[in-house]
Every structure is written in C-alpha cells, then in structure tokens.
Write an enzyme that holds these catalytic residues in place. Structure first.
Site, PDB file in Angstrom:
ATOM      1  N   ASN A  39      -0.221   6.447  15.152  1.00 33.30           N
ATOM      2  CA  ASN A  39      -1.501   6.842  15.449  1.00 33.30           C
ATOM      3  C   ASN A  39      -1.527   6.966  17.110  1.00 33.30           C
ATOM      4  OD1 ASN A  39      -2.120   4.082  16.661  1.00 33.30           O
ATOM      5  ND2 ASN A  39      -3.287   4.057  14.661  1.00 33.30           N
TER       6      ASN A  39
ATOM      7  N   GLY B 138      -7.223  10.665  14.025  1.00 30.70           N
ATOM      8  CA  GLY B 138      -8.114  10.420  13.188  1.00 30.70           C
ATOM      9  C   GLY B 138      -9.019  11.481  12.716  1.00 30.70           C
TER      10      GLY B 138
ATOM     11  N   ASN C 261       0.867  -1.090   0.031  1.00 28.87           N
ATOM     12  CA  ASN C 261       0.216   0.201   0.142  1.00 28.87           C
ATOM     13  C   ASN C 261       0.869   1.133   0.111  1.00 28.87           C
ATOM     14  OD1 ASN C 261      -2.031  -1.787   0.097  1.00 28.87           O
ATOM     15  ND2 ASN C 261      -2.586  -1.517   2.533  1.00 28.87           N
TER      16      ASN C 261
ATOM     17  N   GLU D 221       5.261  -5.188   9.562  1.00 26.72           N
ATOM     18  CA  GLU D 221       4.779  -6.479   9.045  1.00 26.72           C
ATOM     19  C   GLU D 221       5.692  -7.584   8.368  1.00 26.72           C
ATOM     20  OE1 GLU D 221       0.275  -4.960   8.249  1.00 26.72           O
ATOM     21  OE2 GLU D 221       1.528  -5.392   6.540  1.00 26.72           O
TER      22      GLU D 221
ATOM     23  N   GLY E 129      -7.461  14.970  12.566  1.00 26.97           N
ATOM     24  CA  GLY E 129      -6.198  15.226  11.782  1.00 26.97           C
ATOM     25  C   GLY E 129      -5.003  14.840  12.239  1.00 26.97           C
TER      26      GLY E 129
ATOM     27  N   GLY F 114      -4.195   5.257   6.370  1.00 31.67           N
ATOM     28  CA  GLY F 114      -2.941   5.634   6.926  1.00 31.67           C
ATOM     29  C   GLY F 114      -1.736   5.322   6.053  1.00 31.67           C
ATOM     30  N   ASP F 115      -2.027   4.134   5.174  1.00 34.48           N
ATOM     31  CA  ASP F 115      -0.777   4.011   4.281  1.00 34.48           C
ATOM     32  C   ASP F 115      -0.539   4.964   3.208  1.00 34.48           C
ATOM     33  OD1 ASP F 115      -0.287   1.883   5.873  1.00 34.48           O
ATOM     34  OD2 ASP F 115      -1.368   0.337   4.571  1.00 34.48           O
TER      35      ASP F 115
ATOM     36  N   ASP G  82     -14.581   2.961   3.492  1.00 32.36           N
ATOM     37  CA  ASP G  82     -13.862   1.873   3.966  1.00 32.36           C
ATOM     38  C   ASP G  82     -12.472   2.551   4.161  1.00 32.36           C
ATOM     39  OD1 ASP G  82     -12.008  -0.446   4.134  1.00 32.36           O
ATOM     40  OD2 ASP G  82     -12.261  -0.892   2.202  1.00 32.36           O
TER      41      ASP G  82
END
Length: 298
Positions: free
Chosen positions: A180, A217, A42, A137, A220, A246-247, A241
C-alpha cells in the site's frame, strides 16, 4: 502448480469501539469477538477460495490447534504447520471504529520461532514454477527467500507490517511486490511526498524486475502489465470491518494468476473479493467464496 503461503497464524481479539483509544485513555468497548487471523492464515484461505492448490507453513501453540481445522475446512493443506508446546499462538488485538477502520497490536508468539531448519524441510517439497507467498509476520524470512529463489519459485511479497529490518532482506528476488502507499513510502525511505501513479513509478524504478501492485485505498490500485501501467478501480461498498481486506486482495490476485488469468482479470477479481470482504466482520471469516465473487451483481 502449487502455492505455499509461509506465514503467520493468529488468534484475533476484535474490539468494537467508538474511536481508537489514545494515550492515557481508558475506553469501554461495545463488543468483543474472537476470530481466526494472521496474514498468513488469511492469505492462505483467500488463495484456496480463489481456486489455488494451497499449502500453509508456520507454527502455532497448543492454544491454536483449532485454527488448523479452519484452514483445512477452507481447503488449505496444513501438513507443514508445527504445533509447539512451549509457545503461545500469535495474537492480534484489533480495534474497529464506527467508520469500519482498524488499528492492530500484534504479538508474534509461535510465528517468531520459524528458522532455517523448518524452512529447509518445507521448501524441499516445492520447486520451479510454484508460488511462494510471504508477508512479514514470521521470523526466518531472508533464508526462506534465498532458498525459494534458488529453487526458482515465484516469490510474492506483501511487506506488512513494514519495518526497517525488511529493507535488508533479499528483495531483488521478489517477483510480485504487493504493497500500500504507506508501505511503498517506507520501502523507498521517503516521507509522504509521492502518491498514486507517481509513487507507483518510484517503486517500479526501485524494483525493476518485479511486477508491482500498489493499492491506494478507495482509489483502487495501480499495477504493472507488461511495459504499461494500469489502474484498477475499487468497488464502492459500505465498509463494516476492513480487517483482512488486503489479505483477501492478495489471495485472490495470486489465486487468479495461478489459474492462468491475465493480470488485469486477476486484479479485477481481487478488487471484487476485497470489496465483499469489508462488508463483513472478522478477517478470515470475511473472505468470500470464488463463486460468490464471480457472480456478484454490482
């Protein structure tokens, strides 16, 4: 200046549900769609669409070879992605509810085969001033960070998914930390007692040498701008969706920086791009083109 995104490449199985399934519950999904995904994929696509000279490194199984074509169509160089016969491609099981929120179950697969040998081979093609964009990941993260730091690359870390092992990584080498509120509290080892600007300042004190970007969120994001702290408002849209938002934000922020934008302008570009992304389904397929973001009439 080149950008290397060393990260995950996944197949995303996305289920539309009325609410997230709970313990002991069997729930019928309204629909199922299969998308390309993985935070590495992404972010690499977002970086390329944002105008960066983008390369991706990682691994897939033979069941994921079609994902390389999608990366290449987006302008990402896939020379450093290994295709493994004995491993399955990483997989994400995603639930999207009626409000557009999501929850995700990950299976690492080929993403967890990354070792020092592959890292050494890949990073030898990059050098001082190039950007390295990382998530959490894939395996081999500490070695990748050590090697990139020695080569004077600019390290960007989005510590997601957050886990305790990440706190043992050489985080002092990170130049840009994008996280975040939940991840920020976990990095600090705290419960939810801080938020917003207060949480931003706590993270900044913990990582004084890094540029901090804290996303909050619908409120901002806060970010470092020299010695000052600035707030980037979010652009209000109807979310369909949120997977990959974030990516998209990370990719357009770093992409803007590689093109010489001041951080304030790069943050605004990233906020617009992520707002557009949540109005569409999927992770990688929802990422907008740069011209679309720049020409978006609010």
């Amino acid at each position: 200046m080149k950008v290397l995104c060393f990260g995950s490449i996944n197949l995303d199985y996305t289920y539309r549900v009325k609410h997230f399934v709970t313990k002991g519950e069997t729930l019928s999904a309204d629909s199922l769609q299969v998308f390309s995904g993985g935070k590495g994929m992404n972010q690499a696509i977002a970086l390329s669409k944002a105008g960066a000279d983008t390369w991706i490194a990682g691994a897939v199984g033979e069941d994921g070879k079609q994902l390389l074509g999608q990366l290449e169509e987006a302008g990402v160089c896939t020379e450093f992605v290994k295709v493994l016969r004995q491993e399955r491609t990483g997989t994400a099981i995603i639930q999207n509810d009626a409000e557009g929120d999501n929850c995700i179950l990950l299976y690492g697969g080929a993403n967890r085969t990354i070792g020092a040998g592959q890292a050494e081979e890949v990073l030898g093609h990059f050098g001082e001033g190039d950007f390295l964009v990382l998530q959490n990941e894939i395996s081999g993260m500490p070695y990748i960070m050590e090697k990139a730091h020695k080569q004077k690359m600019k390290i960007v870390l989005n510590p997601s998914p957050m886990e305790e092992a990440l706190l043992g990584y050489p985080l002092e080498y990170v130049d840009y930390l994008i996280l975040n509120e939940v991840e920020a509290l976990q990095v600090l080892g705290r419960e939810g007692k801080l938020e917003g600007a207060g949480l931003f300042h706590a993270v900044s004190e913990r990582f004084p040498s890094a540029v901090i970007v804290l996303t909050v969120g619908a409120q901002g994001a806060y970010f470092s701008a020299g010695e000052s702290v600035r707030h980037q408002p979010a652009y209000p849209v109807k979310a369909v969706d949120t997977t990959g938002a974030g990516d998209t934000f990370t990719g357009f922020l770093v992409g803007g920086l590689t093109r010489g934008l001041p951080i304030g302008e790069a943050m605004d570009l990233a906020a617009k791009a992520s707002a557009l992304a949540v109005t569409r389904n999927g992770a990688a397929p929802s990422i907008p083109e740069l011209a679309e973001v720049e020409g978006w009439a609010l």
